[in-house]
Design a protein around this motif. Structure first.
Motif, PDB file in Angstrom:
ATOM      1  N   THR A  18      15.636   1.774   1.788  1.00  0.00           N
ATOM      2  CA  THR A  18      14.867   2.761   2.541  1.00  0.00           C
ATOM      3  C   THR A  18      13.673   3.201   1.695  1.00  0.00           C
ATOM      4  OG1 THR A  18      16.039   4.680   1.648  1.00  0.00           O
ATOM      5  CG2 THR A  18      16.994   3.610   3.609  1.00  0.00           C
ATOM      6  N   PRO A  19      12.657   3.797   2.311  1.00  0.00           N
ATOM      7  CA  PRO A  19      11.532   4.317   1.529  1.00  0.00           C
ATOM      8  C   PRO A  19      11.963   5.316   0.459  1.00  0.00           C
ATOM      9  CG  PRO A  19      10.941   4.220   3.836  1.00  0.00           C
ATOM     10  CD  PRO A  19      12.405   3.911   3.769  1.00  0.00           C
ATOM     11  N   ALA A  20      12.899   6.193   0.796  1.00  0.00           N
ATOM     12  CA  ALA A  20      13.370   7.173  -0.186  1.00  0.00           C
ATOM     13  C   ALA A  20      14.034   6.492  -1.369  1.00  0.00           C
ATOM     14  CB  ALA A  20      14.339   8.151   0.480  1.00  0.00           C
ATOM     15  N   GLU A  21      14.796   5.448  -1.101  1.00  0.00           N
ATOM     16  CA  GLU A  21      15.441   4.719  -2.192  1.00  0.00           C
ATOM     17  C   GLU A  21      14.408   4.019  -3.074  1.00  0.00           C
ATOM     18  OE1 GLU A  21      19.715   3.632  -0.053  1.00  0.00           O
ATOM     19  OE2 GLU A  21      17.990   2.287   0.193  1.00  0.00           O
ATOM     20  N   LEU A  22      13.363   3.485  -2.457  1.00  0.00           N
ATOM     21  CA  LEU A  22      12.314   2.832  -3.232  1.00  0.00           C
ATOM     22  C   LEU A  22      11.608   3.835  -4.142  1.00  0.00           C
ATOM     23  CD1 LEU A  22      10.863   0.562  -0.424  1.00  0.00           C
ATOM     24  CD2 LEU A  22      11.875  -0.258  -2.553  1.00  0.00           C
ATOM     25  N   ILE A  23      11.298   4.996  -3.619  1.00  0.00           N
ATOM     26  CA  ILE A  23      10.631   6.019  -4.427  1.00  0.00           C
ATOM     27  C   ILE A  23      11.536   6.459  -5.571  1.00  0.00           C
ATOM     28  CG2 ILE A  23       9.756   8.389  -4.404  1.00  0.00           C
ATOM     29  CD1 ILE A  23       8.747   7.853  -1.560  1.00  0.00           C
ATOM     30  N   ALA A  24      12.812   6.676  -5.266  1.00  0.00           N
ATOM     31  CA  ALA A  24      13.756   7.120  -6.293  1.00  0.00           C
ATOM     32  C   ALA A  24      13.925   6.081  -7.395  1.00  0.00           C
ATOM     33  CB  ALA A  24      15.106   7.441  -5.658  1.00  0.00           C
ATOM     34  N   GLY A  47      11.629   4.169  -8.499  1.00  0.00           N
ATOM     35  CA  GLY A  47      10.397   3.994  -9.257  1.00  0.00           C
ATOM     36  C   GLY A  47       9.655   2.722  -8.940  1.00  0.00           C
ATOM     37  N   ALA A  48       9.977   2.093  -7.824  1.00  0.00           N
ATOM     38  CA  ALA A  48       9.299   0.851  -7.443  1.00  0.00           C
ATOM     39  C   ALA A  48       7.799   1.094  -7.299  1.00  0.00           C
ATOM     40  CB  ALA A  48       9.869   0.332  -6.127  1.00  0.00           C
ATOM     41  N   GLY A  49       7.009   0.197  -7.856  1.00  0.00           N
ATOM     42  CA  GLY A  49       5.560   0.339  -7.791  1.00  0.00           C
ATOM     43  C   GLY A  49       4.904  -0.851  -7.130  1.00  0.00           C
ATOM     44  N   ALA A  50       3.615  -0.705  -6.875  1.00  0.00           N
ATOM     45  CA  ALA A  50       2.859  -1.777  -6.230  1.00  0.00           C
ATOM     46  C   ALA A  50       2.660  -2.943  -7.183  1.00  0.00           C
ATOM     47  CB  ALA A  50       1.514  -1.245  -5.755  1.00  0.00           C
ATOM     48  N   HIS A  52       0.836  -1.200   0.000  1.00  0.00           N
ATOM     49  CA  HIS A  52       0.000   0.000   0.000  1.00  0.00           C
ATOM     50  C   HIS A  52       0.875   1.256   0.000  1.00  0.00           C
ATOM     51  CE1 HIS A  52      -3.437   2.457   0.303  1.00  0.00           C
ATOM     52  NE2 HIS A  52      -3.378   2.700   1.589  1.00  0.00           N
ATOM     53  N   PHE A  53       1.971   1.220   0.746  1.00  0.00           N
ATOM     54  CA  PHE A  53       2.919   2.340   0.682  1.00  0.00           C
ATOM     55  C   PHE A  53       3.416   2.536  -0.745  1.00  0.00           C
ATOM     56  CE2 PHE A  53       7.564   2.908   0.319  1.00  0.00           C
ATOM     57  CZ  PHE A  53       7.598   4.292   0.467  1.00  0.00           C
ATOM     58  N   LEU A  54       3.802   1.446  -1.420  1.00  0.00           N
ATOM     59  CA  LEU A  54       4.285   1.561  -2.801  1.00  0.00           C
ATOM     60  C   LEU A  54       3.189   2.123  -3.708  1.00  0.00           C
ATOM     61  CD1 LEU A  54       6.245  -1.794  -3.213  1.00  0.00           C
ATOM     62  CD2 LEU A  54       7.192   0.484  -2.791  1.00  0.00           C
ATOM     63  N   GLU A  55       1.955   1.714  -3.451  1.00  0.00           N
ATOM     64  CA  GLU A  55       0.825   2.198  -4.239  1.00  0.00           C
ATOM     65  C   GLU A  55       0.648   3.709  -4.066  1.00  0.00           C
ATOM     66  OE1 GLU A  55      -3.605   0.409  -5.114  1.00  0.00           O
ATOM     67  OE2 GLU A  55      -2.873   0.414  -3.062  1.00  0.00           O
ATOM     68  N   LEU A  56       0.862   4.186  -2.841  1.00  0.00           N
ATOM     69  CA  LEU A  56       0.683   5.607  -2.544  1.00  0.00           C
ATOM     70  C   LEU A  56       1.889   6.457  -2.910  1.00  0.00           C
ATOM     71  CD1 LEU A  56      -0.919   5.331   1.023  1.00  0.00           C
ATOM     72  CD2 LEU A  56      -2.104   5.854  -1.121  1.00  0.00           C
ATOM     73  N   SER A  57       3.048   5.829  -3.091  1.00  0.00           N
ATOM     74  CA  SER A  57       4.293   6.590  -3.225  1.00  0.00           C
ATOM     75  C   SER A  57       4.337   7.469  -4.467  1.00  0.00           C
ATOM     76  CB  SER A  57       5.499   5.643  -3.222  1.00  0.00           C
ATOM     77  OG  SER A  57       5.463   4.763  -4.339  1.00  0.00           O
ATOM     78  N   GLY A  58       3.494   7.180  -5.444  1.00  0.00           N
ATOM     79  CA  GLY A  58       3.442   8.039  -6.617  1.00  0.00           C
ATOM     80  C   GLY A  58       2.894   9.421  -6.337  1.00  0.00           C
ATOM     81  N   ARG A  59       2.301   9.608  -5.160  1.00  0.00           N
ATOM     82  CA  ARG A  59       1.722  10.907  -4.823  1.00  0.00           C
ATOM     83  C   ARG A  59       2.774  11.945  -4.452  1.00  0.00           C
ATOM     84  NH1 ARG A  59      -3.269   9.323  -0.736  1.00  0.00           N
ATOM     85  NH2 ARG A  59      -4.449   7.985  -2.193  1.00  0.00           N
TER      86      ARG A  59
END
Length: 246
Positions: free
Chosen positions: A214-220, A222-225, A177-184
């Motif tokens: 880390t969450p920041a690394e995942l967002i950077a 482009g990891a998605g749900a 769910h975090f990955l799903e929301l991270s595009g925001r």
């Protein structure tokens, strides 16, 4: 490019989607689901993971697969899903000799025929339990009486249907769910709360345990749900319509 399509209607009760992609290397993040995957050289059954797994497929190789719904893989494949946990099993052990050759020759239609021939009915109780545990507020102690079984029986059935226990599934679905929301955006404190974590530190600990990043690394990155989408997990089917590959 990764692409998900709805399964054929006759498989939709057990199959969340069919998908295709081109290998980009890297790792595959845990999503609570079981997939049957053509990886370019052979067919495997990828069990429910509890940590990131190296893709193990050379860059640029076309891959495709079938993803089972939460709680459906055990019954659908006719074996306890817990036997597949954190494993990549040669599909010939499940589907019989010649499975890889058939998919190598026939592509996605051949894979769907293998799944169709193997498919067993999914017990509604197992599916209901998996769906209920997708909600963060659900507890086994309250769910068992609702389903008419003991806590012990529910936990055993859950292991056989999903591959691991309700608490582990809850952690993985919250991470998805975090990955799903991270595009925001990249406001980690807000993302942590919206995804159901106690705080940003809680999110960071869980992200590292489940992904090694880390969450920041995942967002950077482009990891998605992935998996059966947390917020639409009660729906049968997925956007799109099946079209044969190739």
């Amino acid at each position: 490019m990764y692409r998900e399509l709805a399964p054929p209607p006759d498989l939709a009760a057990s199959v969340a989607c069919v998908w295709s992609s081109v290998s980009r290397g890297g790792v595959i993040l845990p999503d609570g689901c079981v997939d049957v995957v053509w990886r370019g050289d052979r067919l495997i059954v990828a069990g429910p993971a509890t940590a990131a797994v190296a893709a193990g497929v050379p860059l640029g190789v076309p891959v495709f697969g079938v993803r089972f719904r939460l709680g459906a893989a055990g019954a659908a494949l006719g074996l306890p899903a817990v036997e597949l946990a954190d494993a990549a099993v040669d599909a010939e052990e499940v589907f019989g000799r010649g499975a890889s050759e058939r998919v190598a020759a026939g592509g996605m239609p051949a894979l769907l025929e293998l799944v169709r021939a193997r498919l067993r009915p999914v017990d509604p109780l197992d599916r209901a339990a998996a769906l209920a545990m997708a909600r963060p507020e659900t507890r086994v102690a309250s769910l068992a009486p609702e389903l008419g079984v003991s806590e012990r029986q529910l936990r055993r059935r859950f292991l056989d249907a999903v591959g691991y226990g309700p608490k582990t599934l809850g952690r993985i679905l919250r991470f998805q769910h975090f990955l799903e929301l991270s595009g925001r955006g990249s406001d980690l404190a807000r993302l942590a709360l919206d995804a159901g974590y106690a705080d940003q530190a809680h999110l960071t600990r869980e992200a590292k345990r489940l992904s090694g990043r880390t969450p920041a690394e995942l967002i950077a990155s482009g990891a998605g749900a992935a998996g059966e989408r947390v917020r639409s997990v009660q729906a049968v089917g997925a956007p799109g319509a099946y079209r044969p590959a190739g």
